[in-house]
Motif scaffolding. Structure first.
Motif, PDB file in Angstrom:
ATOM      1  N   GLN A 170     -56.198  66.502 -38.555  1.00 24.17           N
ATOM      2  CA  GLN A 170     -55.908  66.250 -39.967  1.00 24.17           C
ATOM      3  C   GLN A 170     -54.897  65.129 -40.175  1.00 24.17           C
ATOM      4  O   GLN A 170     -54.936  64.418 -41.176  1.00 24.17           O
ATOM      5  CB  GLN A 170     -55.411  67.531 -40.649  1.00 24.17           C
ATOM      6  CG  GLN A 170     -54.016  67.970 -40.264  1.00 24.17           C
ATOM      7  CD  GLN A 170     -53.470  69.040 -41.192  1.00 24.17           C
ATOM      8  OE1 GLN A 170     -53.767  69.062 -42.384  1.00 24.17           O
ATOM      9  NE2 GLN A 170     -52.683  69.943 -40.643  1.00 24.17           N
ATOM     10  N   HIS A 171     -53.978  64.952 -39.235  1.00 33.26           N
ATOM     11  CA  HIS A 171     -52.892  63.992 -39.439  1.00 33.26           C
ATOM     12  C   HIS A 171     -53.353  62.542 -39.336  1.00 33.26           C
ATOM     13  O   HIS A 171     -52.732  61.646 -39.922  1.00 33.26           O
ATOM     14  CB  HIS A 171     -51.777  64.249 -38.420  1.00 33.26           C
ATOM     15  CG  HIS A 171     -51.100  65.562 -38.604  1.00 33.26           C
ATOM     16  ND1 HIS A 171     -50.244  65.810 -39.661  1.00 33.26           N
ATOM     17  CD2 HIS A 171     -51.186  66.714 -37.899  1.00 33.26           C
ATOM     18  CE1 HIS A 171     -49.806  67.053 -39.582  1.00 33.26           C
ATOM     19  NE2 HIS A 171     -50.365  67.631 -38.524  1.00 33.26           N
ATOM     20  N   VAL A 176     -53.507  57.171 -41.965  1.00 32.74           N
ATOM     21  CA  VAL A 176     -54.227  55.925 -42.226  1.00 32.74           C
ATOM     22  C   VAL A 176     -54.375  55.686 -43.726  1.00 32.74           C
ATOM     23  O   VAL A 176     -54.093  54.593 -44.233  1.00 32.74           O
ATOM     24  CB  VAL A 176     -55.608  55.940 -41.542  1.00 32.74           C
ATOM     25  CG1 VAL A 176     -56.448  54.745 -41.986  1.00 32.74           C
ATOM     26  CG2 VAL A 176     -55.462  55.940 -40.023  1.00 32.74           C
ATOM     27  N   ILE A 177     -54.794  56.717 -44.459  1.00 33.51           N
ATOM     28  CA  ILE A 177     -54.997  56.551 -45.898  1.00 33.51           C
ATOM     29  C   ILE A 177     -53.675  56.368 -46.632  1.00 33.51           C
ATOM     30  O   ILE A 177     -53.575  55.558 -47.560  1.00 33.51           O
ATOM     31  CB  ILE A 177     -55.783  57.740 -46.474  1.00 33.51           C
ATOM     32  CG1 ILE A 177     -57.211  57.758 -45.904  1.00 33.51           C
ATOM     33  CG2 ILE A 177     -55.827  57.688 -47.999  1.00 33.51           C
ATOM     34  CD1 ILE A 177     -58.061  56.557 -46.275  1.00 33.51           C
ATOM     35  N   PRO A 189     -48.476  66.997 -46.100  1.00 31.01           N
ATOM     36  CA  PRO A 189     -48.788  68.382 -46.490  1.00 31.01           C
ATOM     37  C   PRO A 189     -49.289  68.512 -47.926  1.00 31.01           C
ATOM     38  O   PRO A 189     -50.117  69.379 -48.220  1.00 31.01           O
ATOM     39  CB  PRO A 189     -47.449  69.099 -46.292  1.00 31.01           C
ATOM     40  CG  PRO A 189     -46.749  68.300 -45.241  1.00 31.01           C
ATOM     41  CD  PRO A 189     -47.139  66.879 -45.511  1.00 31.01           C
ATOM     42  N   ARG A 190     -48.816  67.662 -48.810  1.00 30.03           N
ATOM     43  CA  ARG A 190     -49.298  67.700 -50.190  1.00 30.03           C
ATOM     44  C   ARG A 190     -50.753  67.241 -50.261  1.00 30.03           C
ATOM     45  O   ARG A 190     -51.540  67.754 -51.059  1.00 30.03           O
ATOM     46  CB  ARG A 190     -48.431  66.814 -51.081  1.00 30.03           C
ATOM     47  CG  ARG A 190     -46.976  67.220 -51.140  1.00 30.03           C
ATOM     48  CD  ARG A 190     -46.231  66.466 -52.215  1.00 30.03           C
ATOM     49  NE  ARG A 190     -46.665  66.849 -53.554  1.00 30.03           N
ATOM     50  CZ  ARG A 190     -46.202  66.308 -54.668  1.00 30.03           C
ATOM     51  NH1 ARG A 190     -45.304  65.332 -54.613  1.00 30.03           N
ATOM     52  NH2 ARG A 190     -46.634  66.714 -55.846  1.00 30.03           N
ATOM     53  N   ILE A 266     -59.666  61.357 -46.386  1.00 38.78           N
ATOM     54  CA  ILE A 266     -58.975  62.200 -45.413  1.00 38.78           C
ATOM     55  C   ILE A 266     -59.883  63.306 -44.899  1.00 38.78           C
ATOM     56  O   ILE A 266     -60.085  63.470 -43.697  1.00 38.78           O
ATOM     57  CB  ILE A 266     -57.692  62.794 -46.030  1.00 38.78           C
ATOM     58  CG1 ILE A 266     -56.657  61.684 -46.265  1.00 38.78           C
ATOM     59  CG2 ILE A 266     -57.113  63.893 -45.132  1.00 38.78           C
ATOM     60  CD1 ILE A 266     -55.418  62.143 -47.021  1.00 38.78           C
ATOM     61  N   ASP A 267     -60.461  64.081 -45.807  1.00 41.11           N
ATOM     62  CA  ASP A 267     -61.134  65.307 -45.392  1.00 41.11           C
ATOM     63  C   ASP A 267     -62.371  65.050 -44.549  1.00 41.11           C
ATOM     64  O   ASP A 267     -62.653  65.779 -43.597  1.00 41.11           O
ATOM     65  CB  ASP A 267     -61.500  66.143 -46.619  1.00 41.11           C
ATOM     66  CG  ASP A 267     -61.854  67.573 -46.255  1.00 41.11           C
ATOM     67  OD1 ASP A 267     -61.324  68.079 -45.255  1.00 41.11           O
ATOM     68  OD2 ASP A 267     -62.661  68.187 -46.974  1.00 41.11           O
TER      69      ASP A 267
END
Length: 423
Positions: A170-171, A176-177, A189-190, A266-267
């Motif tokens: 996930q990190h 990157v984004i 985390p947000r 991200i996801d």
């Protein structure tokens, strides 16, 4: 009017303060028959959707549901492709199937352009983003991405069991984004909370869903204001200053595009990295071959994208019609399951198998038609680098507890917890 005034004025719609669209009864619970009552948010779908899709492809290739106000699920490659290319009869104004629909007046822009945009607006909105996602632009981010992957693995040193989804996968796209948009990296985390609200909270009451989306847009407005006060060379400043049809972009266009990049950027990649590590952890032969033949990784990566494609997109039917033998009503949802299309045996030999040296692989993990993923070069770079660094640093790993692996529910599927035993 100052730039700050422009982004303070009329931001209510972009933040989602006002409910809009058609509200529908919230329907969850066990599925009686996937052909007539499918639900992509149920636990069994999240855990393993592929047997369900394979069964539907044989006995009911365009499944129906009354949930979420009515929708359809094509599972054959040819049907998914036909709808993806048909912008005359299917609208993209909402690409997340949920319990309310944006009004038709939101087209052709949609809430998160360009992915929510219809022609002809879509072409021009998408064109604005292309320079940031070319191969050459992405290549400039590879060294920093590689260094960050090494940092993440350094932090795992000494641990026998790690959560490869939460502690690694996930990190990488978060960093990157956030770098591309010029957001504080410590806000990671947000971002996860925003993603879960947007993609996994589709069955919340509309008021609660709008409230949670409002938190995302409040965050984006704060970032926009900071960029107005302190311009820098990043994608947010670029969007603030960009022009379309001789005018600056509307505030809701800027915020919607930022929301798209933050959530989808991200996801999807987080899910692809996690699913790839899951496969390699449970398939020693593939893992050992890639460690021994690192040059095979780009080919293997495409196969992992095919078999574990994370993304399903939604469309809305524009008008009542009969389509391929089914009667679709105006504003019915259609779920475009690119994962199901990628496993269609009519399109791929050994469709349900992972063949890491597959040479002909015209998969649709990044979509089809005008909405094919604008960030595909970036996603491929992140996935390749993440796997290269992991296999170089941690060549031996297995699932610590297969039953402890959990998968995201909804339209982007990937591991949310992935306990791996190292060594």
């Amino acid at each position: 009017m100052t730039v700050d005034d422009r982004f303070s004025q009329d931001f209510r719609e972009a933040r989602g303060d006002e409910p809009y669209g058609t509200r529908n009864e919230i329907i969850t619970g066990p599925v009686s028959d996937w052909a007539t009552d499918f639900s992509h948010v149920e636990p069994e779908w999240a855990a393993d959707p592929y047997p369900i899709q394979d069964d539907l492809r044989q006995r009911c290739p365009i499944a129906h549901t009354g949930r979420f106000g009515g929708g359809w699920l094509p599972t054959r490659y040819e049907d998914v492709a036909a709808i993806a290319y048909d912008t005359e009869r299917f609208s993209s104004r909402s690409i997340i199937m949920s319990n309310f629909r944006p009004p038709r007046e939101l087209a052709p822009v949609g809430g998160t352009p360009p992915i929510s945009s219809d022609p002809p607006f879509h072409h021009d909105a998408r064109k604005l983003l292309l320079p940031a996602f070319t191969k050459s632009a992405v290549a400039k981010r590879e060294a920093a991405t590689r260094a960050f992957c090494h940092e993440l693995i350094d932090a795992l040193e000494g641990q026998e069991v790690v959560d490869a989804a939460a502690d690694y996968a996930q990190h990488i796209p978060m960093r990157v984004i956030s770098d591309m948009l010029g957001f504080p990296p410590e806000d990671g985390p947000r971002f996860r909370e925003f993603i879960e609200n947007a993609l996994e909270g589709v069955n919340l009451p509309p008021e609660e869903r709008i409230k949670r989306m409002g938190q995302l847009f409040d965050y984006l407005l704060a970032q926009i204001r900071d960029h107005v006060d302190h311009p820098r060379d990043d994608l947010t400043t670029y969007l603030i200053n960009a022009e379309l049809y001789g005018r600056k972009l509307a505030p809701d266009h800027v915020a919607g595009t930022m929301a798209l990049l933050l959530i989808a950027g991200i996801d999807t990649t987080w899910s692809a990295i996690g699913a790839s590590l899951w496969h390699l952890a449970r398939t020693p032969a593939d893992r050992e071959r890639l460690v021994a033949e690192p040059g095979l990784l780009p080919t293997a990566m495409e196969e992992l994208l095919r078999v574990y494609a994370p993304v399903t997109m939604a469309r809305l039917v524009k008008e009542d019609m009969r389509w391929n033998g089914v009667d679709m009503k105006a504003d019915d949802w259609v779920l475009l399951s690119f994962p199901a299309a990628n496993r269609d045996p009519a399109q791929f030999e050994r469709a349900g198998e992972v063949v890491i040296d597959r040479q002909v692989n015209r998969h649709v993990a990044f979509g089809l038609g005008i909405h094919r993923c604008v960030g595909s070069h970036l996603a491929r770079m992140e996935l390749r680098v993440a796997l290269e660094v992991w296999l170089q640093r941690i060549p031996a790993f297995t699932l610590a507890d297969p039953s402890a692996v959990t998968w995201a529910a909804g339209q982007v599927r990937g591991p949310r917890t992935l306990p791996l035993r190292l060594g």
